[in-house]
Motif scaffolding. Structure first.
Motif, PDB file in Angstrom:
ATOM      1  N   VAL A  70       0.839  -1.201   0.000  1.00 41.53           N
ATOM      2  CA  VAL A  70       0.000   0.000   0.000  1.00 41.53           C
ATOM      3  C   VAL A  70       0.876   1.254   0.000  1.00 41.53           C
ATOM      4  CG1 VAL A  70      -1.695   1.330   1.333  1.00 41.53           C
ATOM      5  CG2 VAL A  70      -1.939  -1.143   1.125  1.00 41.53           C
ATOM      6  N   LEU A  71       1.950   1.260   0.801  1.00 41.20           N
ATOM      7  CA  LEU A  71       2.809   2.445   0.894  1.00 41.20           C
ATOM      8  C   LEU A  71       3.445   2.803  -0.439  1.00 41.20           C
ATOM      9  CD1 LEU A  71       4.621   1.805   4.297  1.00 41.20           C
ATOM     10  CD2 LEU A  71       2.755   3.392   3.830  1.00 41.20           C
ATOM     11  N   ARG A  75       3.462   9.347   4.321  1.00 41.30           N
ATOM     12  CA  ARG A  75       3.927   9.909   5.600  1.00 41.30           C
ATOM     13  C   ARG A  75       2.871   9.716   6.684  1.00 41.30           C
ATOM     14  NH1 ARG A  75       3.152  15.061   7.745  1.00 41.30           N
ATOM     15  NH2 ARG A  75       4.601  15.522   9.411  1.00 41.30           N
ATOM     16  N   TRP A  76       1.607  10.007   6.387  1.00 43.57           N
ATOM     17  CA  TRP A  76       0.543   9.861   7.384  1.00 43.57           C
ATOM     18  C   TRP A  76       0.291   8.396   7.722  1.00 43.57           C
ATOM     19  CZ3 TRP A  76      -0.647  13.266  10.721  1.00 43.57           C
ATOM     20  CH2 TRP A  76      -0.451  14.617  10.417  1.00 43.57           C
ATOM     21  N   LEU A  77       0.402   7.510   6.746  1.00 38.19           N
ATOM     22  CA  LEU A  77       0.252   6.076   7.030  1.00 38.19           C
ATOM     23  C   LEU A  77       1.392   5.578   7.931  1.00 38.19           C
ATOM     24  CD1 LEU A  77      -0.956   4.688   3.572  1.00 38.19           C
ATOM     25  CD2 LEU A  77      -2.284   4.859   5.698  1.00 38.19           C
ATOM     26  N   GLU A  78       2.611   6.044   7.634  1.00 35.59           N
ATOM     27  CA  GLU A  78       3.760   5.690   8.492  1.00 35.59           C
ATOM     28  C   GLU A  78       3.540   6.212   9.910  1.00 35.59           C
ATOM     29  OE1 GLU A  78       6.454   3.887   8.088  1.00 35.59           O
ATOM     30  OE2 GLU A  78       6.890   3.852   5.947  1.00 35.59           O
ATOM     31  N   LEU A  79       3.068   7.460   9.997  1.00 34.83           N
ATOM     32  CA  LEU A  79       2.830   8.071  11.302  1.00 34.83           C
ATOM     33  C   LEU A  79       1.765   7.313  12.085  1.00 34.83           C
ATOM     34  CD1 LEU A  79       3.766  10.418  13.043  1.00 34.83           C
ATOM     35  CD2 LEU A  79       2.018  11.826  11.986  1.00 34.83           C
ATOM     36  N   MET A  80       0.680   6.939  11.411  1.00 29.61           N
ATOM     37  CA  MET A  80      -0.377   6.166  12.083  1.00 29.61           C
ATOM     38  C   MET A  80       0.152   4.794  12.516  1.00 29.61           C
ATOM     39  SD  MET A  80      -3.906   7.174  10.024  1.00 29.61           S
ATOM     40  CE  MET A  80      -3.840   5.663   9.157  1.00 29.61           C
ATOM     41  N   SER A  81       0.906   4.138  11.657  1.00 27.50           N
ATOM     42  CA  SER A  81       1.463   2.824  11.993  1.00 27.50           C
ATOM     43  C   SER A  81       2.411   2.912  13.176  1.00 27.50           C
ATOM     44  CB  SER A  81       2.204   2.240  10.790  1.00 27.50           C
ATOM     45  OG  SER A  81       1.337   2.017   9.723  1.00 27.50           O
ATOM     46  N   LEU A  82       3.260   3.932  13.163  1.00 26.14           N
ATOM     47  CA  LEU A  82       4.208   4.104  14.266  1.00 26.14           C
ATOM     48  C   LEU A  82       3.495   4.438  15.571  1.00 26.14           C
ATOM     49  CD1 LEU A  82       7.006   5.988  12.341  1.00 26.14           C
ATOM     50  CD2 LEU A  82       7.228   3.733  13.431  1.00 26.14           C
ATOM     51  N   VAL A 141      13.548   3.034   6.631  1.00 33.05           N
ATOM     52  CA  VAL A 141      13.418   3.226   5.178  1.00 33.05           C
ATOM     53  C   VAL A 141      14.758   3.691   4.613  1.00 33.05           C
ATOM     54  CG1 VAL A 141      12.277   4.594   3.372  1.00 33.05           C
ATOM     55  CG2 VAL A 141      10.939   3.671   5.286  1.00 33.05           C
ATOM     56  N   ALA A 142      15.403   4.639   5.289  1.00 33.73           N
ATOM     57  CA  ALA A 142      16.692   5.158   4.825  1.00 33.73           C
ATOM     58  C   ALA A 142      17.743   4.056   4.758  1.00 33.73           C
ATOM     59  CB  ALA A 142      17.160   6.288   5.741  1.00 33.73           C
ATOM     60  N   ARG A 143      17.781   3.184   5.779  1.00 33.25           N
ATOM     61  CA  ARG A 143      18.787   2.101   5.782  1.00 33.25           C
ATOM     62  C   ARG A 143      18.573   1.133   4.624  1.00 33.25           C
ATOM     63  NH1 ARG A 143      19.098   4.668  10.000  1.00 33.25           N
ATOM     64  NH2 ARG A 143      20.758   4.660  11.480  1.00 33.25           N
TER      65      ARG A 143
END
Length: 188
Positions: free
Chosen positions: A85-86, A95-102, A172-174
């Protein structure tokens, strides 16, 4: 006066990265101890030494290695992530999906850590002793669960703050860094 803010932030970043790395190093030492104990037990069996106690220690070290290394693995992109999905949404939605997941992860891991600490405290209060070959207070090996959970919740909150501020998650960066080097060994 503005120069103090980046120094504080960089020293905080160094502290947190050091904390995650410390957890990873402790996990690696647990794995090394498992290796040494298993080799010792194998040699001991040949000489008919009593080595059944090694199983208890190895089981505790396996749990310690798993929990102490979670934050380090999380930050380095070594957790399994389903990104179907991402990958199909725009950057702001991602960004908002990552934020909600985190955020959900921080709450869930915080809850786990709370109950791990409470359970370990009760083991301490009741003077609960391990019922296997090695009779030690069980709260001692349980502390790796508490410490590992605490470090992981700190790492998840750290990532949540990073994403909230508009940054890219370290995991994600790694992975992107590995891919840029041509290393796709982690991909299925």
């Amino acid at each position: 006066m503005n120069a103090a803010v980046p120094t504080r932030a960089s020293s905080g970043r160094r502290f947190l990265d050091g904390l995650y790395q410390l957890g990873g190093h402790l996990a690696a030492l647990c794995v090394l101890a498992i290796l040494v104990l298993m080799i010792g037990a194998s040699v001991g069996r040949v000489f008919e030494w009593r080595v059944s106690w090694v199983n208890d220690i190895v089981a505790w070290l396996c749990a310690a290695a798993a929990f102490l290394g979670m934050a380090y693995s999380f930050r380095n992109g070594d957790f399994v992530r389903v990104t179907l999905v991402l990958e199909s949404v725009s950057a702001p939605v991602r960004r908002w999906l990552e934020l909600m997941s985190l955020t959900v992860a921080a709450v869930a891991i915080g809850y786990l850590g709370y109950w791990a600490a409470r359970f370990t405290w009760e083991s301490y209060e009741f003077n609960d002793i391990a019922g296997n070959m090695v009779a030690i207070p069980i709260w001692i090996p349980q502390m790796s669960f508490v410490i590992g959970s605490a470090i992981l919740v700190i790492a998840v909150i750290d990532e949540c703050v990073c994403v909230f501020r508009g940054g890219k998650p370290s995991y994600v960066a790694r992975v992107e860094e590995r891919h840029a080097r041509g290393d796709f060994s982690e991909e299925l």
